[in-house]
Enzyme design. Sequence first.
Site, PDB file in Angstrom:
ATOM      1  N   GLY A  21       7.589  -5.786   6.843  1.00 23.81           N
ATOM      2  CA  GLY A  21       6.876  -4.992   7.839  1.00 23.81           C
ATOM      3  C   GLY A  21       6.777  -5.723   9.160  1.00 23.81           C
ATOM      4  O   GLY A  21       6.136  -6.778   9.229  1.00 23.81           O
ATOM      5  N   ALA A  22       7.390  -5.180  10.219  1.00 24.19           N
ATOM      6  CA  ALA A  22       7.485  -5.894  11.495  1.00 24.19           C
ATOM      7  C   ALA A  22       6.348  -5.616  12.457  1.00 24.19           C
ATOM      8  O   ALA A  22       6.209  -6.297  13.465  1.00 24.19           O
ATOM      9  CB  ALA A  22       8.809  -5.558  12.178  1.00 24.19           C
ATOM     10  N   GLY A  24       2.024  -4.299  13.250  1.00 23.48           N
ATOM     11  CA  GLY A  24       0.667  -4.332  12.715  1.00 23.48           C
ATOM     12  C   GLY A  24       0.340  -5.589  11.951  1.00 23.48           C
ATOM     13  O   GLY A  24       0.455  -6.710  12.462  1.00 23.48           O
ATOM     14  N   GLY A  26       1.903  -6.978   9.401  1.00 22.36           N
ATOM     15  CA  GLY A  26       3.047  -7.848   9.165  1.00 22.36           C
ATOM     16  C   GLY A  26       3.340  -8.740  10.354  1.00 22.36           C
ATOM     17  O   GLY A  26       3.664  -9.920  10.197  1.00 22.36           O
ATOM     18  N   SER A 150      -5.156  -1.440  -0.684  1.00 21.22           N
ATOM     19  CA  SER A 150      -5.912  -0.717   0.332  1.00 21.22           C
ATOM     20  C   SER A 150      -7.246  -0.295  -0.248  1.00 21.22           C
ATOM     21  O   SER A 150      -7.392  -0.165  -1.477  1.00 21.22           O
ATOM     22  CB  SER A 150      -5.115   0.524   0.768  1.00 21.22           C
ATOM     23  OG  SER A 150      -5.916   1.439   1.487  1.00 21.22           O
ATOM     24  N   TYR A 176      -0.791   8.509  -1.786  1.00 18.03           N
ATOM     25  CA  TYR A 176      -0.972   7.201  -1.146  1.00 18.03           C
ATOM     26  C   TYR A 176      -1.918   6.317  -1.966  1.00 18.03           C
ATOM     27  O   TYR A 176      -1.628   5.135  -2.203  1.00 18.03           O
ATOM     28  CB  TYR A 176      -1.530   7.389   0.267  1.00 18.03           C
ATOM     29  CG  TYR A 176      -1.783   6.082   0.990  1.00 18.03           C
ATOM     30  CD1 TYR A 176      -0.730   5.292   1.423  1.00 18.03           C
ATOM     31  CD2 TYR A 176      -3.089   5.634   1.231  1.00 18.03           C
ATOM     32  CE1 TYR A 176      -0.949   4.091   2.079  1.00 18.03           C
ATOM     33  CE2 TYR A 176      -3.315   4.431   1.887  1.00 18.03           C
ATOM     34  CZ  TYR A 176      -2.243   3.664   2.305  1.00 18.03           C
ATOM     35  OH  TYR A 176      -2.468   2.463   2.943  1.00 18.03           O
TER      36      TYR A 176
END
Length: 306
Positions: A21-22, A24, A26, A150, A176
């Site tokens: 994940g690039a 936020g 990450g 989460s 989710y």
Amino acid sequence: MTQWTTRDIPSQNGRTAIVTGAGGLGFEDALELARAGAEVVLASRNPEKGAISVERIRREVPLARIRFEALDLADLTSVEAFTARMTDQISRLDLLINNAGVMRPVRRMETVDGFELQLGTNHLGHFALTGRLMPLLKATGGSRVVTLSSVAARGGSIDFDDLQASRKAYDSMAAYSQSKLACLMFALELQRRSAAQGWGVASLGAHPGLSSTELLDNAPGAGRRVPLVYRVVRAVMMQPPSQGALPTLYAATDAGATPGGYYGPNGMAETRGHPGEARLPPAALDDAAAARLWTVSEDLTGVRFP
């Protein structure tokens, strides 16, 4: 761990980390690990976003050892190709942060391999990634895997009769929540199996509370409009990504983080604050369900742990 911050991260010199994940969370994970001296591979499906994130990190940390690598967790062929490259390019893997994810697409969507998008990306993609990287993790003394869950996992349940949410009206939030509960159950089951079989790999879970990231903004689906109420809540109540990343960074680097532990913010019902021990949802404590989920995940992905 009271008031733990990035200033408490120990030196990561000589260590290698992969962060999925690039943006936020990450991005914040990669930034602080690079600042602490780690060699970081930032893995994401979006090369343009990845390049921007790497450049931002290099501006803040001029000597950062960081690079981008393409990885689409919604495509098991991409996962396999990525792990093959890593096996060729790096000789050790001290830290794997399973962070990337998707949240609440506007309609039911599927991964390349035909899985419900959220389960396939958030859980199954990371399950396959971890399994294929396990030889590197095992060969590196003291390695850790941190998998992101989460607060939504509290309302989740694993519907083994309809795991792909294809037999009834699609509820994106329920899907989710299931995917994030699956992530947490995977983190706990991975630790149990590592301890029982002597893999020497510590597995931990973490969640960011309510953090103002682009996760919902970037939800798949044409013409997505983020509800006004969400934008107001984000502006007023949510903490910045740099704060939301702290539980993950604590689990990833601190000597006090316990294998099999679960960490989140310590204030306001775990929605914000500094890292602390998080409450495990009752569903995550079902060891039999976790073992069943593991077997199902192996069958779906075709990836079996050593």
